[in-house]
Design an enzyme around this catalytic site. Structure first.
Site, PDB file in Angstrom:
ATOM      1  N   LYS A 260      20.501 -64.366 -22.161  1.00 51.49           N
ATOM      2  CA  LYS A 260      20.814 -64.108 -20.754  1.00 51.49           C
ATOM      3  C   LYS A 260      22.053 -64.890 -20.319  1.00 51.49           C
ATOM      4  O   LYS A 260      22.768 -64.465 -19.426  1.00 51.49           O
ATOM      5  CB  LYS A 260      19.612 -64.398 -19.853  1.00 51.49           C
ATOM      6  CG  LYS A 260      19.065 -65.796 -19.912  1.00 51.49           C
ATOM      7  CD  LYS A 260      17.805 -65.885 -19.073  1.00 51.49           C
ATOM      8  CE  LYS A 260      17.235 -67.284 -19.110  1.00 51.49           C
ATOM      9  NZ  LYS A 260      15.951 -67.376 -18.434  1.00 51.49           N
ATOM     10  N   ARG A 261      22.304 -65.995 -21.000  1.00 52.12           N
ATOM     11  CA  ARG A 261      23.508 -66.770 -20.665  1.00 52.12           C
ATOM     12  C   ARG A 261      24.794 -66.015 -21.020  1.00 52.12           C
ATOM     13  O   ARG A 261      25.817 -66.177 -20.386  1.00 52.12           O
ATOM     14  CB  ARG A 261      23.489 -68.128 -21.378  1.00 52.12           C
ATOM     15  CG  ARG A 261      22.791 -69.196 -20.560  1.00 52.12           C
ATOM     16  CD  ARG A 261      22.602 -70.461 -21.362  1.00 52.12           C
ATOM     17  NE  ARG A 261      21.766 -70.231 -22.544  1.00 52.12           N
ATOM     18  CZ  ARG A 261      20.450 -70.171 -22.512  1.00 52.12           C
ATOM     19  NH1 ARG A 261      19.814 -70.340 -21.379  1.00 52.12           N
ATOM     20  NH2 ARG A 261      19.738 -69.940 -23.609  1.00 52.12           N
TER      21      ARG A 261
END
Ligand code: GLU
Length: 508
Positions: A260-261
């Site tokens: 998700k980063r």
């Protein structure tokens, strides 16, 4: 084979990662292809990781993508409840069954005792070699166990993993995968709060819901060893579902798993819908908010790990349902190529009929304070659809169809706007003002005639006209643009050009 029954079993622990949508899609496709059943099961037994709103997010995602479950919470079905927190008593009963058959045992070790065991021994594992040293119903006398149970001392139930056995899994994607039980620990199957862990709940439900195929991400492959042992312990191994572990989704660079980063770092969506977390770091944009069409995203996801065996890339959902087979899913990780996703979106926008497209584009135009009628909006979509990639581009690249031009391409103007240009534009104004019909074809004829009379070429006029109308050299064909803007507005823009271009260039 029996009717195929597959499930998508997300845990509501936050926004559903795009890989989860792919898992749901592959399950859905297998069900649709075979006339089977696609089930949504919410795996919410981990109360610590439970996030309110996550279940709604999952369901909204499935609806947005058109992956509607045949059974699931709120979708009906005869094998419910489909939310694991509503099935607590069922798991307790099955845990009890394993205790009675000797495949599971009570463990009373406190967190401190477990910590002490871990620090006393590197890589401590609760297993056949250590369980005798711990405080459990295998190492303690029956009377003491009973006394602890009677006194209400907290306990967990652990699976008794047999020593020295091999677990062989015939995975439909990864072929044979082997695990040695000596490497596995005695997993907790029922927690001190009376809730099952993922392992117990997952296999009990797959059994009770008559799941035939477990299709899930590769990260669950290692858990499968324990699942097979649970099936064995219950005596269900012969009727186990088939397993298919999907390849990883890799970062756009191809190096490492997509996280998700990466979305935040690269400014790309890695979630289907936007998610508002408690903090800015936990809040994300989505494919929907970035302006992707759901079917374009689905087509893109379908190709992340699966291939049809030929070079066709554009597949409608029903074509995907026909073409899909688990055998054509690869083992290798699939690179999350967002440019490819954009390309799919562009193809879907271009192929969409103007009426449907207008429905997708309307919210963007209304957000800017305009309420065009359908006829105008559809014509606008028709003119713009080959010139956009994402839905917000309709406004970004075509706002001038709804309001006055904000920025003029002065760099081009200063090259093209000659001392005699103003007079030419005014003459054109007069000529166009006489037109009865302001259609693209009539404009074309009228302007050709105008140029011919004056011994001019398209290049002398059309770029200037384009900038007068749109401010930019990019955009649809000039005649089409004028026809859509209409006579009054087009002439007003010609007049504005005549009034302002001299000073605009001088002020450059
Ligand atoms: N609850 C698990 C998850 O969050 C399900 C894995 C499985 O499909 O077995 O993905």
């Amino acid at each position: 084979m029996d009717n195929i029954r597959v499930r998508f079993a997300p845990s509501p622990t936050g926004a559903l990662h795009i890989g989860g949508v792919r898992t749901a899609l592959y399950n859905y496709l297998l069900a649709r292809k075979t006339g089977g059943t696609f089930i949504l099961r919410i795996e919410d037994t981990d109360q610590v990781r439970y996030v309110p709103g996550a279940e709604d997010y999952i369901i909204e995602t499935l609806r947005w993508c058109g992956l509607i479950p045949d059974e699931g919470p709120g979708f009906g079905g005869n094998y419910g409840p489909y939310r694991q927190s509503d099935r607590k008593a069922i798991y307790q009963e099955y845990a009890q069954q394993l205790l009675e058959s000797g495949h599971a045992y009570y463990a009373f070790d406190t967190p401190e005792e477990l910590e002490a065991a871990r620090s006393a021994q590197d890589n401590f594992k609760y297993d056949a070699t250590t369980r005798e040293l711990m405080r459990n119903s295998l190492s303690m006398p029956q009377t003491e166990v009973q006394a602890l149970l009677d006194a209400g001392v907290p306990y967990v139930i652990r699976l008794k993993v047999p020593a020295g056995e091999e677990v062989l899994i015939h995975d439909l994607i990864r072929d044979e995968v082997r695990f040695q039980t000596n490497e596995l620990d005695d997993k907790v199957i029922l927690k001190a709060d009376g809730m099952p862990t993922y392992h117990l709940a997952n296999i009990v439900d797959d059994r009770l819901m008559k799941i035939t195929h477990v299709i899930r991400g590769e990260e669950w492959l290692s858990s499968t060893a324990h699942h097979v042992l649970l099936y064995r312990a219950f005596g269900w191994e012969a009727e186990m579902p088939r397993f298919a572990h999907l390849p990883l989704i890799l970062k756009p660079s191809g190096k490492g798993k997509l996280s998700k980063r990466d979305g935040v770092q690269l400014g790309i969506p890695v979630f289907p819908l936007a998610w508002q977390g408690d903090t800015a770091e936990e809040s994300f944009t989505g494919f929907r908010e970035a302006g992707f069409l759901p079917h374009a995203m689905i087509n893109f996801l379908a190709m992340l790990g699966w291939n049809p065996g030929n070079d066709q890339e554009i597949f409608s959902i029903s074509e995907l349902c026909d073409a899909f087979t688990l055998e054509k899913i690869g083992k290798a990780g699939a690179r999350f190529d967002i440019d490819k996703a954009r390309w799919f979106n562009q193809q879907y926008i271009m192929a969409m009929d103007d009426t449907s497209l207008a429905a997708h584009v309307r919210p963007y135009i209304e957000a800017e304070g305009h309420k065009p009628d359908n006829h105008f909006l559809e014509a606008f979509c028709g003119l713009m659809k080959e010139r956009v990639t994402l839905l917000p581009d309709f406004w970004e690249n075509g706002y001038y169809f709804f309001e006055a031009v904000k920025i003029f391409d002065t760099a081009t103007l200063s090259k093209r706007w000659k001392p005699e240009s103003r007079e030419m534009m005014l003459a054109l104004y007069a000529e166009l003002n006489e037109l009865d019909v302001f259609s693209a074809a009539d404009l074309h004829t009228a302007i050709d005639r105008f140029l011919e009379k004056r011994g001019l070429k398209h290049g002398d006029l059309l770029p200037l006209l384009r900038i007068a109308l749109a401010g930019t050299m990019k955009g649809p064909a000039v005649f089409e643009m004028m026809a859509l803007l209409g006579c009054e507005e087009s002439l007003r823009r010609l007049q504005t050009a005549c009034d302002t271009f001299d000073s605009l260039i001088a002020g450059q």
